[in-house]
Enzyme design. Sequence first.
Site, PDB file in Angstrom:
ATOM      1  N   ASN A  57       0.867  -1.167   0.000  1.00 10.57           N
ATOM      2  CA  ASN A  57       0.000   0.000   0.000  1.00 10.57           C
ATOM      3  C   ASN A  57       0.912   1.227   0.000  1.00 10.57           C
ATOM      4  OD1 ASN A  57      -1.670   2.109   0.620  1.00 10.57           O
ATOM      5  ND2 ASN A  57      -2.710   1.086   2.330  1.00 10.57           N
ATOM      6  N   ARG A 102      -2.689  -1.734  -3.541  1.00 12.67           N
ATOM      7  CA  ARG A 102      -3.694  -0.681  -3.523  1.00 12.67           C
ATOM      8  C   ARG A 102      -3.401   0.250  -4.691  1.00 12.67           C
ATOM      9  NH1 ARG A 102      -3.406   4.604   0.083  1.00 12.67           N
ATOM     10  NH2 ARG A 102      -5.410   5.501  -0.425  1.00 12.67           N
ATOM     11  N   HIS A 138      -9.687   6.562  -1.335  1.00 11.90           N
ATOM     12  CA  HIS A 138      -9.706   5.923  -0.002  1.00 11.90           C
ATOM     13  C   HIS A 138     -10.837   4.908   0.140  1.00 11.90           C
ATOM     14  CE1 HIS A 138      -7.582   9.439   2.253  1.00 11.90           C
ATOM     15  NE2 HIS A 138      -6.706   8.537   1.850  1.00 11.90           N
ATOM     16  N   ARG A 151      -1.998  18.793   0.675  1.00 14.49           N
ATOM     17  CA  ARG A 151      -3.022  19.173  -0.313  1.00 14.49           C
ATOM     18  C   ARG A 151      -3.993  20.181   0.293  1.00 14.49           C
ATOM     19  NH1 ARG A 151      -4.676  13.159  -1.585  1.00 14.49           N
ATOM     20  NH2 ARG A 151      -2.975  12.632  -0.197  1.00 14.49           N
ATOM     21  N   ASP A 174       3.538  17.005   9.014  1.00 11.21           N
ATOM     22  CA  ASP A 174       3.276  15.989  10.040  1.00 11.21           C
ATOM     23  C   ASP A 174       2.271  16.519  11.070  1.00 11.21           C
ATOM     24  OD1 ASP A 174       3.330  14.076  12.043  1.00 11.21           O
ATOM     25  OD2 ASP A 174       5.474  13.694  11.785  1.00 11.21           O
ATOM     26  N   GLU A 177      -7.202   7.876  14.117  1.00 13.32           N
ATOM     27  CA  GLU A 177      -7.021   6.855  15.154  1.00 13.32           C
ATOM     28  C   GLU A 177      -6.240   7.383  16.348  1.00 13.32           C
ATOM     29  OE1 GLU A 177      -5.296   3.274  13.319  1.00 13.32           O
ATOM     30  OE2 GLU A 177      -6.457   3.770  11.539  1.00 13.32           O
ATOM     31  N   GLU A 186      -6.819  -1.664   5.396  1.00 11.12           N
ATOM     32  CA  GLU A 186      -6.963  -1.752   3.945  1.00 11.12           C
ATOM     33  C   GLU A 186      -6.331  -3.041   3.438  1.00 11.12           C
ATOM     34  OE1 GLU A 186      -5.068   1.989   4.024  1.00 11.12           O
ATOM     35  OE2 GLU A 186      -6.485   2.881   2.614  1.00 11.12           O
TER      36      GLU A 186
END
Length: 401
Positions: free
Chosen positions: A10, A91, A182, A243, A286, A337, A388
């Site tokens: 991924n 992915r 996603h 972005r 970050d 998370e 995923e």
Amino acid sequence: MLKNLVLVFNCGSSSVKFSILDPIHNKKYLFGIVERLYLNESCVTWHVHKKKKTVLIGNNVSHNQALKFIIKVIFTKYDDLISSIQYIGHRVVHGGNQLIKSVIINDTIIQKIQENSVFAPLHNPMNILGIQASIQYFPDLKKKNVAVLDTSFYHSLPDFSYLYAIPYKFYKKYHIRRYGAHGISHLYIAHKTSDLLNIKFNNLNIITCHLGGGSSITAIRNGLCIDTSMGLTPLEGLVMGTRSGDIDPSVVFFMYDILGKSMDEIQHILINKSGILGLTNGLTSDFRYIEEKYYSKFQAYRIMNLFCYRLSKYIGSYAASLEGKLDAIVFTGGIGENSALTRALVLSRLEFLGLKIDNNLNYQPNLNKSRFINKKNTIPLLVIPTNEEFIIAKETIQLFL
Ligand code: ADP
């Protein structure tokens, strides 16, 4: 020799995740992540035989260097496991209007993924690097590579959700529409939520928030996605690592006409230099920095508020898309998370919808397990680690059974 083993790659915008798992028995043998690509102190963490190992690889590590390290340095330590791999799942972020469901990879498919890079310039090229590395280092499995598409989940969007209000011919002739991204993560989260709430998947009405290097949100009605924040490309929607998310298209005209920027420069600014990175004046993309400095640095406080405000607006509007039928709100991804502060700030604006966060639960340490963070007898608020890899491995193996 172990059976049904799938290697999954991924390759995200800022990380490479890898795992070796048996999706039929839901057993993960090895998994890890190379993080902080193109930043200082890129590092890899992997889990195997119930042990966790972390190694710093260097500075500004690229996707190719990360893939080589995973295969040549890490995998060679586990020969038995590696020699049992039967399939490789990848992915792939954007399938455009040609690649609609999971598919065995050949040269034509690589070509199509390449063509769709115009829609996902931060992702599809990275996905191809993962595919090329697999073919190079595992030549015997050349015909066992599968592309699992992030856009597949969005083929259920109604036209009033996927169409842009521009001349219709741009959709009919050039397929300009909302494709979303996603999807693999949102689909996994939706299935997991259906299990946790004991609601049949076909009856499930939820909003899922995937917040990571890239961020997106979906509204799912009766198990089908009816709206999502990413658009023609993964640039639209929420504030992201580098972005911009939503902006008035006139910003582009202004940069072009008044500031004399070229189209390439503008694209680079909006995709690679904006979001958290842009708002910190190029300091970092970050999110951990934003969270750590929230109370001490005004810039971080402002960025956190901008990020959370945008997200709460989307949740409010998706509650309207679902006509108020809301079984749960779910958070996932690196930020979703791990950042209790983000969840608290976002949900503090949404009490009017009946969403009530229990901050004792919210601030419990993340043990990488699904958990509820709502007050008793209120709409379920969930944190679910995304997986995923599991969906990718399952889709991969299904094509050969
Ligand atoms: P990708 O979109 O590349 O797959 P992830 O889902 O792994 O990314 O999320 C990466 C983002 O999650 C980064 O911005 C990182 O700073 C953020 N993140 C990771 N851990 C934490 C944490 N403990 N608190 C806040 N943000 C975090």
